[in-house]
Design a protein around this motif. Structure first.
Motif, PDB file in Angstrom:
ATOM      1  N   GLU A 205       0.833  -1.207   0.000  1.00  0.00           N
ATOM      2  CA  GLU A 205       0.000   0.000   0.000  1.00  0.00           C
ATOM      3  C   GLU A 205       0.864   1.251   0.000  1.00  0.00           C
ATOM      4  O   GLU A 205       0.635   2.190  -0.777  1.00  0.00           O
ATOM      5  CB  GLU A 205      -0.892   0.003   1.248  1.00  0.00           C
ATOM      6  N   LEU A 206       1.847   1.252   0.913  1.00  0.00           N
ATOM      7  CA  LEU A 206       2.716   2.427   1.028  1.00  0.00           C
ATOM      8  C   LEU A 206       3.462   2.675  -0.277  1.00  0.00           C
ATOM      9  O   LEU A 206       3.606   3.820  -0.729  1.00  0.00           O
ATOM     10  CB  LEU A 206       3.710   2.236   2.163  1.00  0.00           C
ATOM     11  N   GLU A 207       3.890   1.577  -0.890  1.00  0.00           N
ATOM     12  CA  GLU A 207       4.614   1.719  -2.149  1.00  0.00           C
ATOM     13  C   GLU A 207       3.711   2.341  -3.207  1.00  0.00           C
ATOM     14  O   GLU A 207       4.103   3.261  -3.944  1.00  0.00           O
ATOM     15  CB  GLU A 207       5.102   0.350  -2.601  1.00  0.00           C
TER      16      GLU A 207
ATOM     17  N   ARG B  91       4.183   5.810  -4.993  1.00  0.00           N
ATOM     18  CA  ARG B  91       4.208   5.925  -6.454  1.00  0.00           C
ATOM     19  C   ARG B  91       3.222   6.992  -6.917  1.00  0.00           C
ATOM     20  O   ARG B  91       3.547   7.831  -7.783  1.00  0.00           O
ATOM     21  CB  ARG B  91       3.816   4.584  -7.085  1.00  0.00           C
ATOM     22  N   ALA B  92       2.001   6.947  -6.298  1.00  0.00           N
ATOM     23  CA  ALA B  92       0.994   7.936  -6.689  1.00  0.00           C
ATOM     24  C   ALA B  92       1.496   9.338  -6.380  1.00  0.00           C
ATOM     25  O   ALA B  92       1.356  10.268  -7.192  1.00  0.00           O
ATOM     26  CB  ALA B  92      -0.309   7.654  -5.939  1.00  0.00           C
TER      27      ALA B  92
ATOM     28  N   ARG C 165       5.451  14.623 -10.043  1.00  0.00           N
ATOM     29  CA  ARG C 165       6.005  14.738 -11.397  1.00  0.00           C
ATOM     30  C   ARG C 165       5.081  15.576 -12.288  1.00  0.00           C
ATOM     31  O   ARG C 165       5.516  16.445 -13.041  1.00  0.00           O
ATOM     32  CB  ARG C 165       6.166  13.343 -11.998  1.00  0.00           C
ATOM     33  N   LYS C 166       3.760  15.334 -12.108  1.00  0.00           N
ATOM     34  CA  LYS C 166       2.799  16.073 -12.923  1.00  0.00           C
ATOM     35  C   LYS C 166       2.840  17.561 -12.567  1.00  0.00           C
ATOM     36  O   LYS C 166       2.824  18.428 -13.445  1.00  0.00           O
ATOM     37  CB  LYS C 166       1.386  15.527 -12.689  1.00  0.00           C
ATOM     38  N   THR C 167       2.881  17.821 -11.227  1.00  0.00           N
ATOM     39  CA  THR C 167       2.949  19.218 -10.786  1.00  0.00           C
ATOM     40  C   THR C 167       4.170  19.895 -11.373  1.00  0.00           C
ATOM     41  O   THR C 167       4.110  21.013 -11.905  1.00  0.00           O
ATOM     42  CB  THR C 167       3.022  19.267  -9.252  1.00  0.00           C
TER      43      THR C 167
END
Lengths: 278, 238
Positions: A90-92, A96-97, A103-105
């Motif tokens: 979950e943490l991974e 990642r999210a 990255r998008k920002t």
């Protein structure tokens, strides 16, 4: 060697008395004590056997309990490992999210910076272009660029088609004043020329206000109510901007190609609509 | 020289004479009863036992074991009688080391009294165990022809018991008396020690023989239907 029968009788009695006395004081108490002690020892032995058996049973029970506890512990450990693995995943995924968001920002900021840069470049380029054009016009035409702009505007007004002229005339009836916006301040002569041309073209004595607007750069924008007539360098600059966008896009696909189809789609902005009455 | 303590009169009151035999018998009785009472008054039934109690227990257990070995199937029945015989005779003999003491067992009257007690005890134990008929049958065993011999045997063994004990004890006293007149130093002491041993042995012999007589008269005979005899058969008769 003689027998005294009286003594014999006395001794018989004495002996019988002694038998009775010893039975009372010696044999019976001693035998009873020994019997009781034997019984007590037997009791103790039986008790010891019982206790030992109980201890053995208790030990067996405890062994079973311990085995059960060990099993339970193993089960708990397995469950904890499974939970930990799940949590790790979950943490991974979260990480990642989050990374993806960042990255998008970052990409968005990059695009904004590029847009801003493009805008500044546009402005500078336009300014430079105007400067150059003005200098060229001043050098070769021997006249001031503002006057030239005014002249062009006046000739444009005169050559307006009927339809547009009618809309402007209609607008003068409703509006209080006409607004002339230029990139550079106009000298009073030029202003007078434009006012006069406006009054003639629209057959009206509507008051004319002069204003400076950086966005106009080079040229004139006439606003009467909700009608606008514009003759300026902005159109050419927009063409230049489109050309610059294309150049930047083609450069952005080069080294900074982390951008994707989405990136290029974001940069492919639609051209600004021209709000021109002409 | 006095041979029998019967002739030694300790006290006399209105025609009744207290002879040394009876007097020392009472002394022995008092000694036995007082010692027994003193020890059994504080009997312990726990793990810690006083050494005096251990002594008494050892004596009682040894007598019971001896009775058991002779072949009686219920030692506790005979313990008071046989045990008292042994304890009385042994104490009477052993006290001979005390100066001034005359063992009452050195009197034929005492030994005869004890032998008569045995003579009476044999039929009593036998009858209580086997019934009167069973007891009387022992006299015509194996055939009625043996009746006179059985009767003679019964009487003669009683006489033998009395005389054996009397002779042994009296002889010890007499020998010491003679030796004192012949060799007054040391030698009588050795004889006195020997007398202690002899006295103990005589007590044992008297008690064991009494038990043997009682056991042989009380033992039930094998039944005709060959039922196993519950008694211990390995006991020798007289």
């Amino acid at each position: 060697m003689q027998i005294d029968w009286l003594t014999v009788a006395a001794q018989i009695v004495n002996f019988l008395v002694l038998v009775w006395l010893l039975q009372r004081f010696l044999y019976r108490p001693i035998s009873a004590a020994m019997r009781r002690r034997e019984a007590r020892i037997e009791d103790r032995l039986a008790q010891a056997r019982t206790t030992r058996q109980e201890a053995a049973e208790e030990a067996e029970r405890l062994g079973k309990e311990r085995a059960a506890l060990a099993e339970e512990k193993a089960g708990i450990l397995d469950k904890a490992r499974a939970d930990a693995a799940e949590l790790h995943q979950e943490l991974e995924a979260e990480l990642r999210a989050e990374m993806e968001d960042k990255r998008k920002t970052w990409q968005r900021h990059l695009e904004e910076e590029r847009d801003e840069f493009t805008r500044r470049l546009q402005r500078h380029a336009g300014q430079r272009l105007i400067d150059i054009a003005e200098r060229v016009l001043a050098d070769f035409a021997g006249t001031d660029l503002s006057e030239r702009i005014a002249t062009t505007f006046v000739s444009r007004l005169e050559s307006l088609d009927e339809d547009a002229r009618a809309r402007l005339v209609e607008a003068t009836r409703q509006a209080d004043s006409a607004v002339i916006a230029t990139g550079r301040p106009l000298d009073p002569t030029t202003r007078g020329k434009i006012t006069r041309a406006l009054h003639e073209a629209l057959a009206s004595d509507i008051p004319v206000a002069y204003r400076e607007d950086e966005d106009v750069l080079l040229g004139v924008r006439l606003t009467i109510g909700d009608q606008t007539v514009e003759w300026s360098a902005a159109r050419h600059l927009r063409r230049l901007e489109t050309a610059l966008d294309e150049i930047l896009d083609s450069e952005g696909r080069g080294p900074r190609a982390a951008g994707t189809a989405q990136n290029s789609a974001a940069t492919a902005r639609p051209p600004r609509p021209e709000r021109s009455a002409t | 020289m006095e041979i029998s303590p019967d002739a030694w009169v300790l006290a006399e009151w209105q025609g009744w004479r207290l002879t040394a035999t009876v007097g020392f018998t009472w002394l022995v009785m008092a000694f036995l009863v007082i010692v027994s009472r003193a020890i059994t008054a504080r009997l312990s039934e726990g793990e810690t036992v006083s050494r005096w109690q251990v002594m008494l227990e050892v004596i009682v257990t040894a007598i019971r074991d001896q009775i058991d070995e002779v072949g009686a199937d219920d030692p506790d029945r005979y313990l008071p009688f046989i045990g008292t015989l042994f304890l009385f005779i042994a104490t009477a003999n052993l006290l001979a080391v005390v100066p001034g003491y005359e063992p009452p067992t050195g009197s034929l009257s005492t030994t005869a009294a004890l032998a008569i007690c045995v003579l009476i005890a044999v039929p009593i134990f036998s009858i209580t165990r086997r019934g009167l008929g069973g007891y009387l049958k022992t006299y015509i065993h194996p055939t009625p022809l043996m009746l006179p011999f059985n009767l003679i045997g019964e009487l003669s063994r009683t006489l033998a018991l009395a005389v054996r004990l009397y002779g042994n004890v009296m002889s010890g006293t007499v020998i010491v008396g003679i030796l004192i007149s012949v060799a007054p130093f040391f030698f009588p002491i050795l004889m006195q020690l020997l007398g202690l041993l002899t006295g103990l042995i005589q007590a044992y012999i008297f008690a064991i023989l009494a038990m043997v007589y009682i056991a042989s008269a009380s033992r039930s005979r094998p039944k005709p239907d060959n039922q196993p005899d519950t008694d211990n058969p390995n006991t020798a008769g007289d």
